[in-house]
Enzyme design. Structure first.
Site, PDB file in Angstrom:
ATOM      1  N   ASP A  51       0.863  -1.179   0.000  1.00 57.60           N
ATOM      2  CA  ASP A  51       0.000   0.000   0.000  1.00 57.60           C
ATOM      3  C   ASP A  51       0.904   1.235   0.000  1.00 57.60           C
ATOM      4  O   ASP A  51       1.503   1.581   1.024  1.00 57.60           O
ATOM      5  CB  ASP A  51      -0.904  -0.046   1.240  1.00 57.60           C
ATOM      6  CG  ASP A  51      -1.761   1.202   1.379  1.00 57.60           C
ATOM      7  OD1 ASP A  51      -1.637   2.114   0.540  1.00 57.60           O
ATOM      8  OD2 ASP A  51      -2.550   1.261   2.348  1.00 57.60           O
TER       9      ASP A  51
ATOM     10  N   GLN B 255       0.852   6.460   1.207  1.00 56.00           N
ATOM     11  CA  GLN B 255       1.618   7.521   1.876  1.00 56.00           C
ATOM     12  C   GLN B 255       3.064   7.555   1.400  1.00 56.00           C
ATOM     13  O   GLN B 255       3.820   8.442   1.803  1.00 56.00           O
ATOM     14  CB  GLN B 255       1.607   7.293   3.404  1.00 56.00           C
ATOM     15  CG  GLN B 255       0.239   7.363   4.035  1.00 56.00           C
ATOM     16  CD  GLN B 255      -0.338   8.781   4.088  1.00 56.00           C
ATOM     17  OE1 GLN B 255       0.365   9.773   3.907  1.00 56.00           O
ATOM     18  NE2 GLN B 255      -1.629   8.883   4.331  1.00 56.00           N
TER      19      GLN B 255
ATOM     20  N   LYS C 175      -3.927  12.267  -2.510  1.00 52.57           N
ATOM     21  CA  LYS C 175      -2.823  12.560  -1.570  1.00 52.57           C
ATOM     22  C   LYS C 175      -1.583  13.012  -2.347  1.00 52.57           C
ATOM     23  O   LYS C 175      -0.659  13.581  -1.794  1.00 52.57           O
ATOM     24  CB  LYS C 175      -2.472  11.310  -0.755  1.00 52.57           C
ATOM     25  CG  LYS C 175      -3.588  10.867   0.192  1.00 52.57           C
ATOM     26  CD  LYS C 175      -3.131   9.701   1.034  1.00 52.57           C
ATOM     27  CE  LYS C 175      -4.285   8.883   1.581  1.00 52.57           C
ATOM     28  NZ  LYS C 175      -5.045   9.527   2.647  1.00 52.57           N
TER      29      LYS C 175
ATOM     30  N   CYS D  97      -8.314   5.900  10.730  1.00 52.76           N
ATOM     31  CA  CYS D  97      -8.662   4.654  10.019  1.00 52.76           C
ATOM     32  C   CYS D  97      -7.670   3.548  10.359  1.00 52.76           C
ATOM     33  O   CYS D  97      -7.348   2.713   9.484  1.00 52.76           O
ATOM     34  CB  CYS D  97      -8.733   4.855   8.507  1.00 52.76           C
ATOM     35  SG  CYS D  97     -10.015   5.995   8.012  1.00 52.76           S
TER      36      CYS D  97
HETATM   37  C1  LIG Z   1      -1.812   4.119   4.209  1.00 56.38           C
HETATM   38  C2  LIG Z   1      -3.142   4.406   3.575  1.00 56.38           C
HETATM   39  N1  LIG Z   1      -3.730   3.439   2.860  1.00 56.38           N
HETATM   40  C3  LIG Z   1      -4.903   3.628   2.262  1.00 56.38           C
HETATM   41  C4  LIG Z   1      -5.568   4.829   2.377  1.00 56.38           C
HETATM   42  C5  LIG Z   1      -6.898   4.974   1.704  1.00 56.38           C
HETATM   43  O1  LIG Z   1      -6.877   5.952   0.725  1.00 56.38           O
HETATM   44  P1  LIG Z   1      -8.223   6.218  -0.110  1.00 56.38           P
HETATM   45  O2  LIG Z   1      -9.251   6.604   0.914  1.00 56.38           O
HETATM   46  O3  LIG Z   1      -7.879   7.340  -1.013  1.00 56.38           O
HETATM   47  O4  LIG Z   1      -8.559   4.970  -0.784  1.00 56.38           O
HETATM   48  C6  LIG Z   1      -5.008   5.852   3.131  1.00 56.38           C
HETATM   49  C7  LIG Z   1      -5.731   7.127   3.319  1.00 56.38           C
HETATM   50  O5  LIG Z   1      -5.645   7.768   4.335  1.00 56.38           O
HETATM   51  C8  LIG Z   1      -3.749   5.643   3.739  1.00 56.38           C
HETATM   52  O6  LIG Z   1      -3.173   6.595   4.453  1.00 56.38           O
END
Ligand SMILES: Cc1ncc(COP(=O)(O)O)c(C=O)c1O
Length: 390
Positions: free
Chosen positions: A184, A187, A210, A348
């Site tokens: 993932d 970030q 982001k 989250c």
């Molecule tokens: C590490 C990480 N993964 C996934 C996401 C999810 O991003 P999105 O809501 O744009 O799918 C975020 C968003 O804060 C994140 O920080």
């Protein structure tokens, strides 16, 4: 903000947009908007070409070997769900093991838990050390003959920890090359250079908003050989080769995974964002943010009762902290009154909050426009909030 200079320290949640991105999106609607991939007329053809050029830009940006391995999604969340539902539901069986970590965003937790409910996979976790690094000493014990996938974040959205993704993937693949790895990068792509080929990841995901681009567009990079074997996840227009009353054949990669009209203008905006940050240079952005992070760490550490979570040396511009005796939401609201925008809560990452033994933290996250004045304003506001609440 509230009559004060704005210190926007929530770029980790979503970044502000450069004028070039806003202009690019506006230009699509103002000058040559049409649906793509379908029309034989000028606007449609021109926008299709621009749309596909963004795919090329993205492939280059993350060093993907080909545009066939770059799939547009709505965001990182959708990209991970696509892998879980297409690859996971096809190739996993009850009892198969998936390894995650304690620092995952819900986007990389919940899709696997849905799969656990649907087919009975087993989920295991890499725990954390006190400094917020992954405890990789347990990885060899977690890997078994039943391990099918290891999915982990490249950079923690709470701790800022940069995980040694390349070494982790090498270790996993040397145990069993057929174990799939998903990183993932939500970030990570914003703070430094990412080379998916060098990392050796099978899947890599990120989200446009982001990365200084519009919301509503994200990217799934996947190794072509794996994507080829995966069935489509969603069906509809634009992802087919032929449809008869009896059967359907699917379009080749990447369209097989892009059902329906995509976020056309947003993709163009993401292309403009990539041009913008590439123009500055990811290495420059990395150095700039490192300097700001060092300054912030030093100043915040001088505040009595302030505890920082995530203290590894390899850290991106994300600082989570609590203030002794002060509820995080109260602090965030007072900071807002002083023009300082930070995030408060679980970010989250409820399982991570449980691991840290807190209900939530405050989080200041740095973007390429963050400067030392923002950090000074943050620290002054925290000291004032502390006085008001204690
Ligand atoms: C590490 C990480 N993964 C996934 C996401 C999810 O991003 P999105 O809501 O744009 O799918 C975020 C968003 O804060 C994140 O920080």
């Amino acid at each position: 903000m509230n009559g004060k200079r704005l210190a926007f320290l929530d770029s980790g949640a979503s970044a502000q947009k450069p004028q070039q991105v806003i202009d690019a999106v506006t230009m699509v609607y103002q000058s040559h908007y049409a649906n793509i991939h379908r029309g034989l007329y000028e606007f449609s053809q021109r926008l299709t070409a621009e749309f596909e050029q963004v795919r090329e830009k993205i492939a280059k940006f993350i060093q993907a070997p080909s545009t066939r391995s770059v799939i547009f999604t709505r965001n990182s969340t959708e990209a991970i769900n696509l892998v879980a539902q297409s690859w996971g539901r096809t190739f996993l069986e009850a009892g198969d093991e998936v390894i995650l970590t304690h620092m995952e965003h819900h986007a990389n937790f919940v899709p696997w838990h849905i799969l656990k409910d649907q087919i009975g996979i087993v989920i295991k976790y890499i725990p954390l050390l006190d400094n917020g690094a992954l405890d990789l000493s347990v990885l060899p014990e977690l890997l078994t003959k039943k391990t099918r996938l290891v999915a982990f974040t490249h950079v923690s959205n709470v701790l800022g920890t940069v995980n040694p993704a390349k070494d982790m993937i090498a270790q996993i693949k040397s145990y069993a090359p057929e174990i799939i790895t998903l990183v993932d990068g939500s970030q990570a792509v914003v703070h430094g250079t990412v080379d998916v080929t060098d990392l050796g990841a099978d899947f890599y995901v990120f989200t446009g908003h982001k990365l200084y681009g519009p919301s509503g567009v994200g990217v799934l990079y996947g190794r072509e050989a794996i994507l080829e074997k995966m069935p489509p996840w969603q069906g509809g227009g634009d992802m087919i080769e032929q449809v008869t009353l009896e059967q359907v054949t699917y379009a080749p990669l990447p369209n097989k995974f892009e059902a329906g009209t995509p976020a056309i203008a947003e993709v163009i905006g993401l292309g403009a964002a990539i041009d913008y940050i590439s123009g500055i240079g990811m290495d420059h952005i990395f150095e700039w943010e490192k300097d700001i992070l060092g300054y912030a760490n030093e100043k915040l550490s001088q505040i009595d009762g302030l505890k920082i979570y995530g203290t590894t040396s390899d850290k991106a511009g994300i600082i989570s902290f609590t203030l002794k005796g002060c509820p995080t939401s109260d602090v965030a609201m007072i900071l807002d009154q002083m023009g300082v925008a930070v995030r408060s809560g679980h970010h989250c990452c409820q399982p991570l909050m449980e691991t840290l033994g807190v209900e939530g933290t405050l989080r200041a996250s740095i973007g390429l426009y963050t400067d030392k004045d923002d950090i000074d304003q943050l620290c002054d506001a925290i000291t004032k909030a502390q006085k008001m609440l204690m």
